[in-house]
Design a protein around this motif. Structure first.
Motif, PDB file in Angstrom:
ATOM      1  N   ALA A 127       0.814  -1.217   0.000  1.00 53.49           N
ATOM      2  CA  ALA A 127       0.000   0.000   0.000  1.00 53.49           C
ATOM      3  C   ALA A 127       0.848   1.267   0.000  1.00 53.49           C
ATOM      4  O   ALA A 127       0.386   2.331  -0.424  1.00 53.49           O
ATOM      5  N   GLN A 128       2.089   1.180   0.474  1.00 57.25           N
ATOM      6  CA  GLN A 128       2.949   2.358   0.560  1.00 57.25           C
ATOM      7  C   GLN A 128       3.912   2.496  -0.618  1.00 57.25           C
ATOM      8  O   GLN A 128       4.598   3.510  -0.744  1.00 57.25           O
ATOM      9  N   GLN A 129       3.958   1.497  -1.481  1.00 59.67           N
ATOM     10  CA  GLN A 129       5.002   1.488  -2.504  1.00 59.67           C
ATOM     11  C   GLN A 129       4.786   2.521  -3.601  1.00 59.67           C
ATOM     12  O   GLN A 129       5.727   3.225  -3.988  1.00 59.67           O
ATOM     13  N   ASP A 130       3.560   2.631  -4.133  1.00 56.58           N
ATOM     14  CA  ASP A 130       3.312   3.617  -5.197  1.00 56.58           C
ATOM     15  C   ASP A 130       3.554   5.043  -4.719  1.00 56.58           C
ATOM     16  O   ASP A 130       4.257   5.813  -5.395  1.00 56.58           O
ATOM     17  N   PRO A 131       2.996   5.460  -3.570  1.00 58.68           N
ATOM     18  CA  PRO A 131       3.296   6.817  -3.089  1.00 58.68           C
ATOM     19  C   PRO A 131       4.788   7.034  -2.840  1.00 58.68           C
ATOM     20  O   PRO A 131       5.317   8.114  -3.130  1.00 58.68           O
ATOM     21  N   ALA A 132       5.463   6.027  -2.298  1.00 54.27           N
ATOM     22  CA  ALA A 132       6.894   6.177  -2.027  1.00 54.27           C
ATOM     23  C   ALA A 132       7.684   6.323  -3.322  1.00 54.27           C
ATOM     24  O   ALA A 132       8.568   7.186  -3.433  1.00 54.27           O
ATOM     25  N   ASN A 133       7.377   5.506  -4.323  1.00 49.96           N
ATOM     26  CA  ASN A 133       8.099   5.572  -5.593  1.00 49.96           C
ATOM     27  C   ASN A 133       7.920   6.920  -6.280  1.00 49.96           C
ATOM     28  O   ASN A 133       8.877   7.504  -6.795  1.00 49.96           O
ATOM     29  N   THR A 134       6.689   7.431  -6.309  1.00 50.04           N
ATOM     30  CA  THR A 134       6.452   8.709  -6.982  1.00 50.04           C
ATOM     31  C   THR A 134       7.072   9.869  -6.203  1.00 50.04           C
ATOM     32  O   THR A 134       7.558  10.829  -6.800  1.00 50.04           O
ATOM     33  N   GLY A 247      12.155  23.042 -13.158  1.00 51.60           N
ATOM     34  CA  GLY A 247      12.613  21.963 -12.284  1.00 51.60           C
ATOM     35  C   GLY A 247      11.896  21.946 -10.960  1.00 51.60           C
ATOM     36  O   GLY A 247      11.516  20.883 -10.456  1.00 51.60           O
ATOM     37  N   GLY A 248      11.666  23.137 -10.381  1.00 48.54           N
ATOM     38  CA  GLY A 248      10.985  23.197  -9.095  1.00 48.54           C
ATOM     39  C   GLY A 248       9.562  22.699  -9.167  1.00 48.54           C
ATOM     40  O   GLY A 248       9.069  22.038  -8.247  1.00 48.54           O
ATOM     41  N   ALA A 249       8.885  22.989 -10.281  1.00 45.36           N
ATOM     42  CA  ALA A 249       7.502  22.538 -10.421  1.00 45.36           C
ATOM     43  C   ALA A 249       7.403  21.023 -10.481  1.00 45.36           C
ATOM     44  O   ALA A 249       6.348  20.452 -10.172  1.00 45.36           O
ATOM     45  N   GLY A 250       8.505  20.370 -10.840  1.00 49.56           N
ATOM     46  CA  GLY A 250       8.492  18.911 -10.882  1.00 49.56           C
ATOM     47  C   GLY A 250       8.263  18.277  -9.524  1.00 49.56           C
ATOM     48  O   GLY A 250       7.901  17.092  -9.440  1.00 49.56           O
ATOM     49  N   ILE A 251       8.465  19.041  -8.453  1.00 52.38           N
ATOM     50  CA  ILE A 251       8.171  18.530  -7.112  1.00 52.38           C
ATOM     51  C   ILE A 251       6.707  18.093  -7.026  1.00 52.38           C
ATOM     52  O   ILE A 251       6.340  17.254  -6.205  1.00 52.38           O
ATOM     53  N   ALA A 252       5.863  18.660  -7.893  1.00 58.32           N
ATOM     54  CA  ALA A 252       4.455  18.254  -7.920  1.00 58.32           C
ATOM     55  C   ALA A 252       4.310  16.761  -8.172  1.00 58.32           C
ATOM     56  O   ALA A 252       3.299  16.159  -7.802  1.00 58.32           O
ATOM     57  N   GLY A 253       5.331  16.153  -8.776  1.00 57.33           N
ATOM     58  CA  GLY A 253       5.284  14.717  -8.996  1.00 57.33           C
ATOM     59  C   GLY A 253       5.202  13.927  -7.708  1.00 57.33           C
ATOM     60  O   GLY A 253       4.695  12.803  -7.681  1.00 57.33           O
ATOM     61  N   ALA A 254       5.699  14.519  -6.615  1.00 50.94           N
ATOM     62  CA  ALA A 254       5.623  13.853  -5.312  1.00 50.94           C
ATOM     63  C   ALA A 254       4.191  13.772  -4.809  1.00 50.94           C
ATOM     64  O   ALA A 254       3.893  12.986  -3.901  1.00 50.94           O
ATOM     65  N   LEU A 255       3.303  14.583  -5.384  1.00 53.51           N
ATOM     66  CA  LEU A 255       1.910  14.606  -4.938  1.00 53.51           C
ATOM     67  C   LEU A 255       1.026  13.665  -5.740  1.00 53.51           C
ATOM     68  O   LEU A 255      -0.190  13.692  -5.596  1.00 53.51           O
ATOM     69  N   ALA A 259      -2.945  12.867  -5.382  1.00 53.65           N
ATOM     70  CA  ALA A 259      -3.881  13.108  -6.481  1.00 53.65           C
ATOM     71  C   ALA A 259      -4.742  11.886  -6.779  1.00 53.65           C
ATOM     72  O   ALA A 259      -5.841  12.016  -7.325  1.00 53.65           O
ATOM     73  N   ARG A 260      -4.258  10.707  -6.381  1.00 57.52           N
ATOM     74  CA  ARG A 260      -5.023   9.490  -6.631  1.00 57.52           C
ATOM     75  C   ARG A 260      -6.343   9.452  -5.872  1.00 57.52           C
ATOM     76  O   ARG A 260      -7.212   8.634  -6.155  1.00 57.52           O
ATOM     77  N   ARG A 261      -6.524  10.345  -4.905  1.00 55.76           N
ATOM     78  CA  ARG A 261      -7.807  10.404  -4.194  1.00 55.76           C
ATOM     79  C   ARG A 261      -8.917  10.911  -5.098  1.00 55.76           C
ATOM     80  O   ARG A 261     -10.091  10.624  -4.862  1.00 55.76           O
ATOM     81  N   TRP A 262      -8.553  11.700  -6.099  1.00 58.53           N
ATOM     82  CA  TRP A 262      -9.561  12.309  -6.969  1.00 58.53           C
ATOM     83  C   TRP A 262      -9.449  11.857  -8.421  1.00 58.53           C
ATOM     84  O   TRP A 262     -10.421  11.928  -9.162  1.00 58.53           O
ATOM     85  N   LEU A 263      -8.260  11.423  -8.846  1.00 57.83           N
ATOM     86  CA  LEU A 263      -8.039  11.072 -10.246  1.00 57.83           C
ATOM     87  C   LEU A 263      -7.519   9.650 -10.362  1.00 57.83           C
ATOM     88  O   LEU A 263      -6.828   9.157  -9.466  1.00 57.83           O
ATOM     89  N   SER A 264      -7.814   9.009 -11.474  1.00 58.31           N
ATOM     90  CA  SER A 264      -7.246   7.692 -11.737  1.00 58.31           C
ATOM     91  C   SER A 264      -5.821   7.850 -12.263  1.00 58.31           C
ATOM     92  O   SER A 264      -5.421   8.938 -12.696  1.00 58.31           O
ATOM     93  N   MET A 265      -5.058   6.759 -12.252  1.00 57.91           N
ATOM     94  CA  MET A 265      -3.704   6.808 -12.781  1.00 57.91           C
ATOM     95  C   MET A 265      -3.716   7.155 -14.269  1.00 57.91           C
ATOM     96  O   MET A 265      -2.840   7.871 -14.761  1.00 57.91           O
ATOM     97  N   ALA A 266      -4.734   6.681 -14.997  1.00 53.69           N
ATOM     98  CA  ALA A 266      -4.840   6.995 -16.423  1.00 53.69           C
ATOM     99  C   ALA A 266      -5.058   8.493 -16.636  1.00 53.69           C
ATOM    100  O   ALA A 266      -4.477   9.097 -17.551  1.00 53.69           O
ATOM    101  N   GLN A 267      -5.891   9.114 -15.807  1.00 54.94           N
ATOM    102  CA  GLN A 267      -6.128  10.556 -15.941  1.00 54.94           C
ATOM    103  C   GLN A 267      -4.877  11.359 -15.616  1.00 54.94           C
ATOM    104  O   GLN A 267      -4.564  12.344 -16.291  1.00 54.94           O
ATOM    105  N   ILE A 268      -4.149  10.938 -14.587  1.00 53.89           N
ATOM    106  CA  ILE A 268      -2.902  11.622 -14.238  1.00 53.89           C
ATOM    107  C   ILE A 268      -1.902  11.502 -15.386  1.00 53.89           C
ATOM    108  O   ILE A 268      -1.211  12.465 -15.738  1.00 53.89           O
TER     109      ILE A 268
END
Length: 378
Positions: A127-134, A247-255, A259-268
């Motif tokens: 359960a923690q692997q996808d959030p940790a990897n991103t 480059g700084g905006a790429g930190i959004a990738g950590a979120l 974002a999976r609470r509202w969007l599917s992986m396909a939408q992201i």
């Protein structure tokens, strides 16, 4: 909890060094380097392709290295490659030495991602692997953010900056040795050959998507500062500021996990492809500075880092028995696309101009928004 936090910080730092400093800082350094060591636009594409080519080589070899020597030893190898390549860049006096330094530095990132993904898969519950990897993957942005003020403000210019980046890579050896798993207990059925991987249809589709997406991404990450300075005629400070924002905006990738609470992986995934295309379209339409560049490059940076994190998740899900193998395929094809994209962009830029070339590469990203890389949904 402490061990997972230490793993996250170690992985984040290693990705920041190997991607943000050892690979993507070249795009920002290239205009200054070309003033001291002259080379043509076409040769610039070939030099950049050296980094991506070595990334392909190391990504292909990384799953075997991780399986045989463990995540810790593989991560240490990545840090050493980053340091060695950066030190060679600092001493370069010819395009050939630049190519060698970029090649060695590029090896680091290809080993780092599978090693860290393997450590996450071995250490954390599913359960923690996808959030940790991103989140760890967003370390790329931290490295890019660090590279900008160092290259701008540090006395001695790009050569001294490369030495400092190399020292930071060596510092990563200590936490990699201490906090990443030293042993990789892999059974025979967990060892996946490249023949086995190629036979999986999901990985084949993932590979095609990653290749074309990587080609599109090379337009900004290999030639962004060049376009800003020589096509839009921005000064070095404005170009560096836009690179920092990207480059700084790429930190959004950590979120991505949030974002999976509202969007599917396909939408992201689709949103990340569109975000990558927007700055290219804007650059193609401009003749000089515009305030629209700031949100556009921010979207592009966030889109790329998010996309690479999504591809990482799809790759790990495609080979659950060996996360490093699936991640290796995704990042190998992403890098192969960047090799082809860098060389092609340099050639088309020299032959047809920046505007038409940028439009063509934006079209690649928009086309991939319609093609999902797999069926993964956590």
């Amino acid at each position: 909890m402490r061990s997972s936090l230490a793993l996250g910080v170690t992985g984040f730092s290693l990705i920041a060094v190997t991607y943000g400093l050892a690979r993507f800082s070249w795009g920002l350094m290239m205009p200054a380097v070309s003033e001291e060591i002259p080379f043509s636009v076409h040769l610039a594409g070939i030099l950049t392709a050296c980094s991506y080519l070595s990334y392909c080589v190391s990504t292909a070899a990384a799953p075997g290295l991780v399986a045989r020597f463990g995540a810790s030893a593989s991560a240490c190898l990545a840090a050493l490659c980053a340091a060695g390549g950066l030190l060679l860049l600092a001493c370069a006096v010819s395009p050939l030495m630049l190519a060698a330094g970029l090649f060695i530095a590029g090896l680091s990132a290809g080993v780092a991602s599978p090693a860290v993904a393997s450590a996450v898969g071995d250490t954390l519950p599913p359960a923690q692997q996808d959030p940790a990897n991103t989140a760890i993957n967003a370390g790329t942005s931290a490295g890019i953010m660090l590279s900008v003020p160092v290259l701008l403000l540090l006395p001695g210019g790009w050569r001294v900056a490369c030495v400092l980046f190399a020292l930071l890579a060596l510092i990563c050896l200590l936490p990699a040795r201490r906090y990443l798993p030293k042993d990789r207990r892999v059974t025979e059925k967990d060892r996946l050959s490249w023949r086995d991987l190629v036979r999986q249809r999901s990985l084949l589709r993932l590979g095609i998507v990653a290749f074309i997406s990587g080609s599109a991404s090379a337009a900004w990450w290999s030639f962004g500062p060049e376009i800003l300075r020589n096509y839009l005629h921005l000064d070095g400070r404005d170009s560096s500021l836009l690179w920092l924002i990207s480059g700084g905006a790429g930190i959004a990738g950590a979120l991505t996990g949030l974002a999976r609470r509202w969007l599917s992986m396909a939408q992201i995934y689709r949103l990340s492809q569109v975000a990558m295309a927007l700055p290219l379209l804007l650059l193609a339409s401009l003749n000089g500075f515009s305030w629209w560049l700031f949100p556009a490059v921010a979207l592009g940076g966030a889109g790329y880092v998010t996309l690479s994190g999504v591809l990482l998740v799809y790759g790990a899900a495609a080979t659950p028995a060996s996360a490093a193998s699936g991640v290796g395929v995704a990042f190998f094809m992403l890098a192969a696309g960047q090799v082809a994209g860098s060389a092609l962009f340099g050639a088309f830029y020299a032959g047809f101009g920046a505007g038409a070339t940028l439009l063509g590469f934006a079209a690649l990203a928009l086309a991939m928004a319609a093609v999902l890389p797999g069926a993964h949904e956590a």
